[in-house]
Write a protein that holds these residues in place. Structure first.
Motif, PDB file in Angstrom:
ATOM      1  N   TRP A 182       0.831  -1.202   0.000  1.00 50.44           N
ATOM      2  CA  TRP A 182       0.000   0.000   0.000  1.00 50.44           C
ATOM      3  C   TRP A 182       0.870   1.258   0.000  1.00 50.44           C
ATOM      4  CZ3 TRP A 182      -2.837   2.017   4.922  1.00 50.44           C
ATOM      5  CH2 TRP A 182      -3.549   3.165   4.605  1.00 50.44           C
ATOM      6  N   LEU A 242      -5.550   2.480  -3.844  1.00 51.16           N
ATOM      7  CA  LEU A 242      -6.033   1.413  -2.971  1.00 51.16           C
ATOM      8  C   LEU A 242      -7.358   1.817  -2.320  1.00 51.16           C
ATOM      9  CD1 LEU A 242      -5.531  -1.344  -1.652  1.00 51.16           C
ATOM     10  CD2 LEU A 242      -4.359  -0.149   0.198  1.00 51.16           C
ATOM     11  N   THR A 251      -3.568  -4.020  -5.590  1.00 54.60           N
ATOM     12  CA  THR A 251      -4.649  -3.380  -4.835  1.00 54.60           C
ATOM     13  C   THR A 251      -5.960  -4.151  -4.974  1.00 54.60           C
ATOM     14  OG1 THR A 251      -5.043  -1.902  -6.723  1.00 54.60           O
ATOM     15  CG2 THR A 251      -3.673  -1.068  -4.938  1.00 54.60           C
TER      16      THR A 251
END
Length: 493
Positions: A79, A107, A165
């Motif tokens: 992330w 994300l 993601t």
């Protein structure tokens, strides 16, 4: 075992739920079920008729928890893997810092768009395949990013990040579902705190290790040589985790670990507990809506403040990048012990509401110290404030899911956990836009005022919300019937 035909009250329970007529479990053709489903159905029938039910807490639960922990450890660092070294990545790929920051922002967008459809899919395929699909996708995305190691391949980086993601969404409801399926009532909160902390620990370690290896060299080729082991290790680790999950990770035990889980089996066998039906009921639950807002405000604000920490710090303190990295790993490690401690306390005391208010008080205290430290440029005060804020925000993560599990019981974990994570990402995205706009137009004083107002509202909501502990009611009063929508002796927190 008591026959369904011999107990009219049991048949009535199984044929009427929330006013809807459904097919009794006893009338279903068990020849169409797998051996595991037959066993689960038999246990559900015993539970519904009041007969003695067999419960078992398997030793394997710790292996299951450990495997999920390392899965989350390999998952969440992706992330922030680019935004945490944004300046270096910006120079290496010759793109703007804003473009680099979008590798993290996508994300949140993906979560908001995909969380509910993916949760519906997880409900159908089960926990094991959900984790495997997510881990395989993360491995593929990690190798794509490793192959993008060239200054002219930033588009390939974005492609790999998009694959990652999307795959990360499959892990969101994992901790809640895993703990509900494998752990007894006296270990649920502790196990949840452990399961949830794999991701933040991975992010913290990624911050620390990446900053130890990578330097912002003048020569772009030197940056590429140091990025290579970072990308390669992430891809290799994700691949090893995928293999371990495939070989050792199981879906659910044959015998439920608690009476509360056994009752959920009954509901899972009827048409009225299909995923979208569950979502509708959960969304009309007033207690859930209150917890959903409280959790979203606290955790969403924390994620936004983490994202803004680097520019905040560098605006006030020179050469502060290493301090930010140390602060990140310190918050994560200390937060792990804080979350674990709160999990043990929650398992022992069952004081959900009181603990939530306590955590929100310290979130507010941490934010005030953080704001004062930045404004007066007192480094130790700013670091202390953010560490307090981060410790208690991390602890609130697992508590929020347990609290929601109580108020919406016996609904499916995939539905309410997905909605809770949706709220977290929705609030995080909204706060990111608001705080960025306030910072740009009015300065950081207004930003901190906004954060304090949000936390004060969250504290008030936590204090005034009545919480009905339905899951605890089933465990504490097993002989008083199982209609959890109207418990005979509701427990309040």
């Amino acid at each position: 075992m008591v026959s369904m035909d011999e107990d009219p009250s049991a048949r009535e329970f199984l044929t009427t739920y929330n006013g809807a007529k459904i097919t009794p479990i006893a009338n279903r053709d068990k020849s169409l079920l797998s051996e595991k489903d037959v066993e689960k159905t038999r246990k559900a029938e015993e539970d519904a008729t009041g007969a003695k039910i067999e419960l078992k807490v398997y030793k394997r639960r710790w292996l299951q928890l450990g495997l999920f922990f390392i899965y989350a450890l390999s998952n969440d660092p992706h992330w922030t893997q680019f935004s945490s070294i944004g300046k270096t990545i910006s120079r290496y790929y010759s793109v703007s810092p804003t473009t680099v920051s979008w590798t993290s922002s996508i994300l949140q967008v993906t979560y908001v768009v995909m969380i509910m459809p993916v949760c519906c899919m997880i409900d159908r395929v089960g926990l094991r395949w959900a984790c495997l699909i997510g881990s395989i996708g993360i491995s593929i995305g990690s190798w794509i990013i490793f192959w993008s190691l060239s200054p002219d391949r930033f588009v390939t980086v974005v492609l790999g990040q998009l694959v990652i993601t999307f795959s990360q969404v499959f892990s969101l409801t994992g901790p809640v579902k895993l703990v509900a399926l494998w752990f007894g009532p006296n270990q649920v909160a502790t196990a949840t705190s452990i399961a949830f902390f794999g991701g933040p620990l991975g992010i913290g370690l990624s911050f620390f290790v990446t900053r130890m290896i990578l330097r912002n060299h003048d020569n772009v080729e030197d940056i590429g040589r140091e990025l290579s082991p970072v990308f390669l290790s992430a891809a290799a680790f994700s691949t090893v985790v995928t293999i371990a999950l495939f070989l050792f990770f199981q879906d659910e035990p044959l015998v439920p670990p608690s009476r509360a889980t056994a009752l959920q089996v009954t509901h899972s066998k009827v048409e009225d507990t299909r995923f979208w039906s569950t979502v509708k009921r959960v969304m009309t639950n007033k207690s859930f809506f209150a917890v959903w807002n409280t959790y979203g405000m606290g955790y969403g604000l924390f994620s936004t403040m983490c994202y803004m920490l680097n520019p905040y710090f560098l605006d006030h303190f020179e050469n502060g990048e290493e301090d930010v990295g140390r602060l990140g790993i310190l918050v994560v490690i200390a937060g792990y012990f804080c979350s674990f401690t709160f999990g043990i306390i929650l398992d022992k005391t069952k004081q959900f509401k009181e603990l939530g208010v306590f955590i929100y008080i310290f979130l507010l205290v941490g934010e005030i110290l953080f704001a004062v430290g930045l404004r007066m440029e007192i480094r130790w005060l700013m670091l202390t404030g953010f560490m307090i804020f981060g410790l208690f925000a991390a602890s609130y993560g697992s508590l929020g899911f347990e609290l929601v599990g109580e108020v919406v019981y016996p609904e499916l974990e995939d539905a309410y956990a997905g909605l809770l994570m949706f709220g977290n990402q929705l609030y995080g995205g909204i706060f990111s836009v608001i705080i960025s706009s306030l910072l740009r137009n009015y300065g950081e004083i207004v930003v901190h005022g906004f954060a304090i107002a949000v936390l004060s509202l969250g504290l008030a909501t936590s204090g005034f919300t009545e919480i009905e502990l339905k899951r605890q009611n089933v465990e504490k009063h097993p002989n008083e019937g199982y209609n959890v929508d109207t418990p005979l002796k509701p427990l309040k927190s």
